[in-house]
Design a protein around this motif. Structure first.
Motif, PDB file in Angstrom:
ATOM      1  N   LEU A  40      74.616  60.860 -11.746  1.00 24.45           N
ATOM      2  CA  LEU A  40      75.057  60.995 -13.122  1.00 24.45           C
ATOM      3  C   LEU A  40      73.993  61.579 -14.035  1.00 24.45           C
ATOM      4  O   LEU A  40      74.305  62.093 -15.094  1.00 24.45           O
ATOM      5  N   ASP A  41      72.710  61.448 -13.632  1.00 20.25           N
ATOM      6  CA  ASP A  41      71.660  61.839 -14.557  1.00 20.25           C
ATOM      7  C   ASP A  41      70.386  62.252 -13.823  1.00 20.25           C
ATOM      8  O   ASP A  41      70.278  62.116 -12.616  1.00 20.25           O
ATOM      9  N   VAL A  42      69.441  62.746 -14.610  1.00 23.22           N
ATOM     10  CA  VAL A  42      68.117  63.087 -14.114  1.00 23.22           C
ATOM     11  C   VAL A  42      67.157  62.027 -14.639  1.00 23.22           C
ATOM     12  O   VAL A  42      67.079  61.819 -15.856  1.00 23.22           O
ATOM     13  N   ASP A  43      66.459  61.352 -13.727  1.00 22.10           N
ATOM     14  CA  ASP A  43      65.464  60.360 -14.123  1.00 22.10           C
ATOM     15  C   ASP A  43      64.112  61.040 -14.208  1.00 22.10           C
ATOM     16  O   ASP A  43      63.586  61.523 -13.192  1.00 22.10           O
ATOM     17  N   ILE A  44      63.560  61.086 -15.420  1.00 24.25           N
ATOM     18  CA  ILE A  44      62.239  61.660 -15.617  1.00 24.25           C
ATOM     19  C   ILE A  44      61.312  60.532 -16.036  1.00 24.25           C
ATOM     20  O   ILE A  44      61.490  59.911 -17.086  1.00 24.25           O
ATOM     21  N   PHE A  45      60.362  60.252 -15.162  1.00 24.94           N
ATOM     22  CA  PHE A  45      59.404  59.187 -15.411  1.00 24.94           C
ATOM     23  C   PHE A  45      58.223  59.771 -16.175  1.00 24.94           C
ATOM     24  O   PHE A  45      57.771  60.879 -15.878  1.00 24.94           O
ATOM     25  N   ILE A  46      57.752  59.023 -17.167  1.00 29.22           N
ATOM     26  CA  ILE A  46      56.706  59.528 -18.057  1.00 29.22           C
ATOM     27  C   ILE A  46      55.616  58.481 -18.255  1.00 29.22           C
ATOM     28  O   ILE A  46      55.862  57.275 -18.119  1.00 29.22           O
ATOM     29  N   GLN A  47      54.428  58.982 -18.548  1.00 30.39           N
ATOM     30  CA  GLN A  47      53.360  58.091 -18.990  1.00 30.39           C
ATOM     31  C   GLN A  47      53.515  57.959 -20.490  1.00 30.39           C
ATOM     32  O   GLN A  47      53.532  58.961 -21.209  1.00 30.39           O
ATOM     33  N   LEU A  48      53.650  56.741 -20.935  1.00 31.24           N
ATOM     34  CA  LEU A  48      53.855  56.489 -22.348  1.00 31.24           C
ATOM     35  C   LEU A  48      53.044  55.262 -22.715  1.00 31.24           C
ATOM     36  O   LEU A  48      53.112  54.238 -22.035  1.00 31.24           O
ATOM     37  N   HIS A  49      52.277  55.376 -23.772  1.00 30.36           N
ATOM     38  CA  HIS A  49      51.447  54.263 -24.197  1.00 30.36           C
ATOM     39  C   HIS A  49      51.870  53.833 -25.591  1.00 30.36           C
ATOM     40  O   HIS A  49      52.282  54.651 -26.413  1.00 30.36           O
ATOM     41  N   ALA A  50      51.746  52.540 -25.851  1.00 30.57           N
ATOM     42  CA  ALA A  50      52.086  52.003 -27.169  1.00 30.57           C
ATOM     43  C   ALA A  50      51.117  52.560 -28.210  1.00 30.57           C
ATOM     44  O   ALA A  50      49.962  52.868 -27.901  1.00 30.57           O
ATOM     45  N   ALA A  51      51.611  52.682 -29.429  1.00 27.86           N
ATOM     46  CA  ALA A  51      50.755  53.127 -30.535  1.00 27.86           C
ATOM     47  C   ALA A  51      49.660  52.084 -30.755  1.00 27.86           C
ATOM     48  O   ALA A  51      49.873  50.892 -30.512  1.00 27.86           O
ATOM     49  N   PRO A  52      48.494  52.510 -31.201  1.00 27.65           N
ATOM     50  CA  PRO A  52      47.414  51.549 -31.466  1.00 27.65           C
ATOM     51  C   PRO A  52      47.898  50.421 -32.385  1.00 27.65           C
ATOM     52  O   PRO A  52      48.570  50.665 -33.392  1.00 27.65           O
ATOM     53  N   GLY A  53      47.585  49.188 -31.996  1.00 29.56           N
ATOM     54  CA  GLY A  53      47.971  48.032 -32.788  1.00 29.56           C
ATOM     55  C   GLY A  53      49.397  47.565 -32.571  1.00 29.56           C
ATOM     56  O   GLY A  53      49.872  46.674 -33.257  1.00 29.56           O
ATOM     57  N   SER A  54      50.112  48.184 -31.600  1.00 26.35           N
ATOM     58  CA  SER A  54      51.512  47.820 -31.348  1.00 26.35           C
ATOM     59  C   SER A  54      51.715  47.593 -29.853  1.00 26.35           C
ATOM     60  O   SER A  54      51.068  48.222 -29.027  1.00 26.35           O
ATOM     61  N   ALA A  55      52.609  46.697 -29.523  1.00 31.26           N
ATOM     62  CA  ALA A  55      52.955  46.461 -28.128  1.00 31.26           C
ATOM     63  C   ALA A  55      54.224  47.227 -27.744  1.00 31.26           C
ATOM     64  O   ALA A  55      54.629  47.230 -26.590  1.00 31.26           O
ATOM     65  N   LEU A  56      54.846  47.886 -28.713  1.00 25.29           N
ATOM     66  CA  LEU A  56      56.106  48.583 -28.468  1.00 25.29           C
ATOM     67  C   LEU A  56      55.877  50.032 -28.059  1.00 25.29           C
ATOM     68  O   LEU A  56      55.021  50.723 -28.611  1.00 25.29           O
ATOM     69  N   LEU A  57      56.674  50.479 -27.098  1.00 18.29           N
ATOM     70  CA  LEU A  57      56.653  51.879 -26.699  1.00 18.29           C
ATOM     71  C   LEU A  57      57.608  52.641 -27.610  1.00 18.29           C
ATOM     72  O   LEU A  57      58.703  52.169 -27.901  1.00 18.29           O
ATOM     73  N   ASN A  58      57.206  53.823 -28.006  1.00 15.89           N
ATOM     74  CA  ASN A  58      58.007  54.593 -28.953  1.00 15.89           C
ATOM     75  C   ASN A  58      58.451  55.914 -28.320  1.00 15.89           C
ATOM     76  O   ASN A  58      57.633  56.799 -28.082  1.00 15.89           O
ATOM     77  N   LEU A  59      59.748  56.030 -28.084  1.00 19.29           N
ATOM     78  CA  LEU A  59      60.306  57.253 -27.517  1.00 19.29           C
ATOM     79  C   LEU A  59      60.743  58.236 -28.598  1.00 19.29           C
ATOM     80  O   LEU A  59      61.229  59.327 -28.294  1.00 19.29           O
ATOM     81  N   ASP A  60      60.581  57.863 -29.854  1.00 16.37           N
ATOM     82  CA  ASP A  60      61.016  58.699 -30.973  1.00 16.37           C
ATOM     83  C   ASP A  60      60.492  60.135 -30.930  1.00 16.37           C
ATOM     84  O   ASP A  60      61.265  61.067 -31.168  1.00 16.37           O
ATOM     85  N   PRO A  61      59.196  60.353 -30.641  1.00 17.87           N
ATOM     86  CA  PRO A  61      58.719  61.741 -30.610  1.00 17.87           C
ATOM     87  C   PRO A  61      59.466  62.602 -29.577  1.00 17.87           C
ATOM     88  O   PRO A  61      59.734  63.777 -29.824  1.00 17.87           O
ATOM     89  N   ILE A  62      59.837  62.003 -28.468  1.00 13.95           N
ATOM     90  CA  ILE A  62      60.575  62.724 -27.429  1.00 13.95           C
ATOM     91  C   ILE A  62      61.962  63.105 -27.954  1.00 13.95           C
ATOM     92  O   ILE A  62      62.380  64.261 -27.876  1.00 13.95           O
TER      93      ILE A  62
END
Length: 172
Positions: A40-62
Motif C-alpha cells: 500500500l505504501d513506501v516506508d522511508i526510514f529517516i534519522q530524526l532527532h528531537a529539537a533541543p530541549g524537547s523530547a518530541l520528534l517533529n515531522l513538520d519540516p518534512i
C-alpha cells in the motif's frame, strides 16, 4: 506512478537539508531482493532527532517541504507522485544500524538508499506480523540472505530466540 519519482524527491529533500539520512525498507525495500509484492505504501526510514530541549520528534519540516511542492496528506501518508509514502523515524538500534549500513542501488538511473536484505529480514523477524514472517520466509527460501551476516546481526540485536522460534515453526 514511478517509484523513481519518489526517490528523486527524497534525494532532493536530503540535498536541501530537510532529511539527514534515509533508506527504503518494508515491502518496497524487499522488492530489490525478492519478487515484487502488493503493498500500500513506501516506508522511508529517516534519522530524526528531537529539537533541543524537547523530547518530541517533529515531522513538520518534512510535511511542509512536501506540501510546498504539491504533495498532499492522506491519513498517515503523504502522496508523492501518486505513491503513498510513510516517513518513519528510526525507533531502535536495529533500524538505526539499518540506516547507517543501507546500500545505494540504481533505480532507473536514480540512486536510492535501501536497507540490506539482512536488515530487512531482521526487522521482519523483530516485528513478527504475519506479513513479516512471510517476507522472512521468502528471503530464506530463495537464499537472498548472507547467512553469516544475518546470524551476527540477529545475535547483536537480541533476536536469536525469535529466530529459533521462527525456524522451528517454519523451517523444520
Amino acid at each position: 506512478m514511478k517509484i523513481e519519482d519518489v526517490i528523486r524527491t527524497v534525494n532532493q529533500m536530503k540535498a536541501d537539508g530537510v532529511l539527514a539520512n534515509y533508506a527504503i525498507g518494508g515491502a518496497v525495500g524487499a522488492t530489490f531482493y525478492l519478487e515484487p509484492v502488493s503493498t500500500l505504501d513506501v516506508d522511508i526510514f529517516i534519522q530524526l532527532h528531537a529539537a533541543p530541549g524537547s523530547a518530541l520528534l517533529n515531522l513538520d519540516p518534512i510535511f511542509s517541504y512536501l506540501r510546498d511542492r504539491g504533495c498532499t496528506l492522506e491519513g498517515e501518508h503523504i502522496l508523492i507522485s501518486g505513491w503513498p509514502v510513510q516517513f518513519l523515524p528510526a525507533a531502535d538500534l536495529l533500524v538505526e544500524e539499518a540506516l547507517d549500513r543501507a546500500m545505494e542501488i540504481d533505480v532507473a538511473g536514480t540512486a536510492a538508499r535501501v536497507f540490506t536484505a539482512e536488515h530487512i529480514a531482521a526487522i521482519a523477524l523483530q516485528t513478527g506480523r504475519a506479513k513479516d514472517k512471510a517476507r522472512l520466509l521468502q528471503f530464506v527460501e530463495i537464499g537472498a540472505l548472507d547467512k553469516a551476516k544475518f546470524e551476527k546481526l540477529i545475535e547483536r540485536h537480541g533476536l536469536i530466540d525469535k529466530w529459533r522460534q521462527f525456524q522451528k515453526q517454519f523451517l523444520s
